[in-house]
Design a protein around this motif. Structure first.
Motif, PDB file in Angstrom:
ATOM      1  N   ASN A  32       0.807  -1.220   0.000  1.00  0.00           N
ATOM      2  CA  ASN A  32       0.000   0.000   0.000  1.00  0.00           C
ATOM      3  C   ASN A  32       0.840   1.270   0.000  1.00  0.00           C
ATOM      4  OD1 ASN A  32      -2.341  -1.567   0.176  1.00  0.00           O
ATOM      5  ND2 ASN A  32      -2.238  -1.610   2.397  1.00  0.00           N
ATOM      6  N   ARG A  33       2.129   1.138   0.283  1.00  0.00           N
ATOM      7  CA  ARG A  33       2.982   2.321   0.405  1.00  0.00           C
ATOM      8  C   ARG A  33       4.075   2.396  -0.657  1.00  0.00           C
ATOM      9  NH1 ARG A  33       3.891   3.743   6.591  1.00  0.00           N
ATOM     10  NH2 ARG A  33       3.871   5.793   5.657  1.00  0.00           N
ATOM     11  N   VAL A  34       4.047   1.505  -1.635  1.00  0.00           N
ATOM     12  CA  VAL A  34       5.092   1.488  -2.656  1.00  0.00           C
ATOM     13  C   VAL A  34       5.191   2.843  -3.353  1.00  0.00           C
ATOM     14  CG1 VAL A  34       5.739   0.517  -4.900  1.00  0.00           C
ATOM     15  CG2 VAL A  34       5.097  -0.986  -3.037  1.00  0.00           C
ATOM     16  N   ASP A  35       4.067   3.425  -3.711  1.00  0.00           N
ATOM     17  CA  ASP A  35       4.091   4.718  -4.397  1.00  0.00           C
ATOM     18  C   ASP A  35       4.717   5.798  -3.515  1.00  0.00           C
ATOM     19  OD1 ASP A  35       2.925   3.647  -6.663  1.00  0.00           O
ATOM     20  OD2 ASP A  35       0.889   4.150  -6.024  1.00  0.00           O
ATOM     21  N   GLU A  36       4.423   5.775  -2.241  1.00  0.00           N
ATOM     22  CA  GLU A  36       5.008   6.740  -1.314  1.00  0.00           C
ATOM     23  C   GLU A  36       6.524   6.577  -1.245  1.00  0.00           C
ATOM     24  OE1 GLU A  36       4.928   7.858   3.437  1.00  0.00           O
ATOM     25  OE2 GLU A  36       3.416   6.500   2.631  1.00  0.00           O
ATOM     26  N   TYR A  37       6.987   5.342  -1.157  1.00  0.00           N
ATOM     27  CA  TYR A  37       8.426   5.078  -1.105  1.00  0.00           C
ATOM     28  C   TYR A  37       9.099   5.513  -2.402  1.00  0.00           C
ATOM     29  CZ  TYR A  37       7.348   2.203   2.980  1.00  0.00           C
ATOM     30  OH  TYR A  37       6.916   1.750   4.200  1.00  0.00           O
ATOM     31  N   GLU A  38       8.446   5.258  -3.527  1.00  0.00           N
ATOM     32  CA  GLU A  38       9.013   5.674  -4.806  1.00  0.00           C
ATOM     33  C   GLU A  38       9.133   7.193  -4.878  1.00  0.00           C
ATOM     34  OE1 GLU A  38       8.416   5.117  -9.595  1.00  0.00           O
ATOM     35  OE2 GLU A  38       6.815   4.503  -8.256  1.00  0.00           O
ATOM     36  N   ASP A  39       8.101   7.880  -4.433  1.00  0.00           N
ATOM     37  CA  ASP A  39       8.136   9.343  -4.433  1.00  0.00           C
ATOM     38  C   ASP A  39       9.234   9.893  -3.533  1.00  0.00           C
ATOM     39  OD1 ASP A  39       6.063   9.449  -6.210  1.00  0.00           O
ATOM     40  OD2 ASP A  39       4.530   9.969  -4.714  1.00  0.00           O
ATOM     41  N   LEU A  40       9.498   9.206  -2.422  1.00  0.00           N
ATOM     42  CA  LEU A  40      10.563   9.656  -1.531  1.00  0.00           C
ATOM     43  C   LEU A  40      11.901   9.706  -2.254  1.00  0.00           C
ATOM     44  CD1 LEU A  40       9.725   7.783   1.787  1.00  0.00           C
ATOM     45  CD2 LEU A  40       9.708  10.250   1.424  1.00  0.00           C
ATOM     46  N   LEU A  41      12.098   8.818  -3.207  1.00  0.00           N
ATOM     47  CA  LEU A  41      13.356   8.803  -3.953  1.00  0.00           C
ATOM     48  C   LEU A  41      13.286   9.633  -5.226  1.00  0.00           C
ATOM     49  CD1 LEU A  41      14.362   5.062  -3.590  1.00  0.00           C
ATOM     50  CD2 LEU A  41      15.252   7.011  -2.333  1.00  0.00           C
ATOM     51  N   THR A  42      12.288   9.403  -6.046  1.00  0.00           N
ATOM     52  CA  THR A  42      12.265  10.042  -7.358  1.00  0.00           C
ATOM     53  C   THR A  42      11.929  11.528  -7.303  1.00  0.00           C
ATOM     54  OG1 THR A  42       9.962   9.401  -7.732  1.00  0.00           O
ATOM     55  CG2 THR A  42      11.676   7.896  -8.536  1.00  0.00           C
ATOM     56  N   LYS A  43      11.281  11.981  -6.237  1.00  0.00           N
ATOM     57  CA  LYS A  43      10.919  13.395  -6.132  1.00  0.00           C
ATOM     58  C   LYS A  43      11.693  14.126  -5.043  1.00  0.00           C
ATOM     59  CE  LYS A  43       6.349  12.617  -8.011  1.00  0.00           C
ATOM     60  NZ  LYS A  43       4.913  12.654  -7.788  1.00  0.00           N
ATOM     61  N   ASN A  44      12.664  13.459  -4.463  1.00  0.00           N
ATOM     62  CA  ASN A  44      13.464  14.071  -3.410  1.00  0.00           C
ATOM     63  C   ASN A  44      14.646  14.783  -4.059  1.00  0.00           C
ATOM     64  OD1 ASN A  44      15.528  14.479  -1.466  1.00  0.00           O
ATOM     65  ND2 ASN A  44      14.610  12.944  -0.149  1.00  0.00           N
ATOM     66  N   PRO A  45      14.704  16.131  -3.979  1.00  0.00           N
ATOM     67  CA  PRO A  45      15.764  16.862  -4.673  1.00  0.00           C
ATOM     68  C   PRO A  45      17.169  16.506  -4.200  1.00  0.00           C
ATOM     69  CG  PRO A  45      14.419  18.354  -3.330  1.00  0.00           C
ATOM     70  CD  PRO A  45      13.780  17.010  -3.282  1.00  0.00           C
ATOM     71  N   VAL A  46      17.329  16.198  -2.931  1.00  0.00           N
ATOM     72  CA  VAL A  46      18.653  15.828  -2.426  1.00  0.00           C
ATOM     73  C   VAL A  46      19.091  14.505  -3.046  1.00  0.00           C
ATOM     74  CG1 VAL A  46      19.974  15.219  -0.369  1.00  0.00           C
ATOM     75  CG2 VAL A  46      18.329  17.096  -0.275  1.00  0.00           C
ATOM     76  N   TRP A  47      18.202  13.515  -3.046  1.00  0.00           N
ATOM     77  CA  TRP A  47      18.520  12.202  -3.628  1.00  0.00           C
ATOM     78  C   TRP A  47      18.820  12.345  -5.116  1.00  0.00           C
ATOM     79  CZ3 TRP A  47      19.504   7.305  -2.187  1.00  0.00           C
ATOM     80  CH2 TRP A  47      19.381   6.310  -3.146  1.00  0.00           C
ATOM     81  N   VAL A  48      17.987  13.083  -5.826  1.00  0.00           N
ATOM     82  CA  VAL A  48      18.179  13.252  -7.270  1.00  0.00           C
ATOM     83  C   VAL A  48      19.520  13.925  -7.544  1.00  0.00           C
ATOM     84  CG1 VAL A  48      17.290  14.412  -9.335  1.00  0.00           C
ATOM     85  CG2 VAL A  48      15.707  13.270  -7.772  1.00  0.00           C
ATOM     86  N   ARG A  49      19.829  14.976  -6.810  1.00  0.00           N
ATOM     87  CA  ARG A  49      21.077  15.711  -7.015  1.00  0.00           C
ATOM     88  C   ARG A  49      22.296  14.820  -6.750  1.00  0.00           C
ATOM     89  NH1 ARG A  49      19.755  19.838  -4.164  1.00  0.00           N
ATOM     90  NH2 ARG A  49      20.760  19.211  -2.248  1.00  0.00           N
TER      91      ARG A  49
END
Length: 66
Positions: A32-49
């Motif tokens: 139920n939380r896979v989308d939330e976990y994905e967003d934590l990585l793919t939309k996190n500016p620190v992680w992306v940078r």
């Protein structure tokens, strides 16, 4: 857990008592939380940078070797 906890042939120490209940709870709620976990990585500016451009392989190469 740190990297030294896992060793060839098992663990450095026995798992703590009662570890099964929290793990089972996490596993039950994970789908139920896979989308939330994905967003934590793919939309996190620190992680992306920090990770952008860190892999030198091309996506086509990755798919052909999978």
């Amino acid at each position: 857990m740190m990297t030294s906890y896992f060793r060839i042939g098992g663990l450095a120490l026995e798992p703590p008592r009662g570890w099964q209940a929290p793990v089972a709870k996490f596993i039950a709620g994970f789908p139920n939380r896979v989308d939330e976990y994905e967003d934590l990585l793919t939309k996190n500016p620190v992680w992306v940078r920090r990770t952008k451009g860190s892999d030198t392989r091309r996506s086509r190469t990755c798919w052909t070797r999978a």
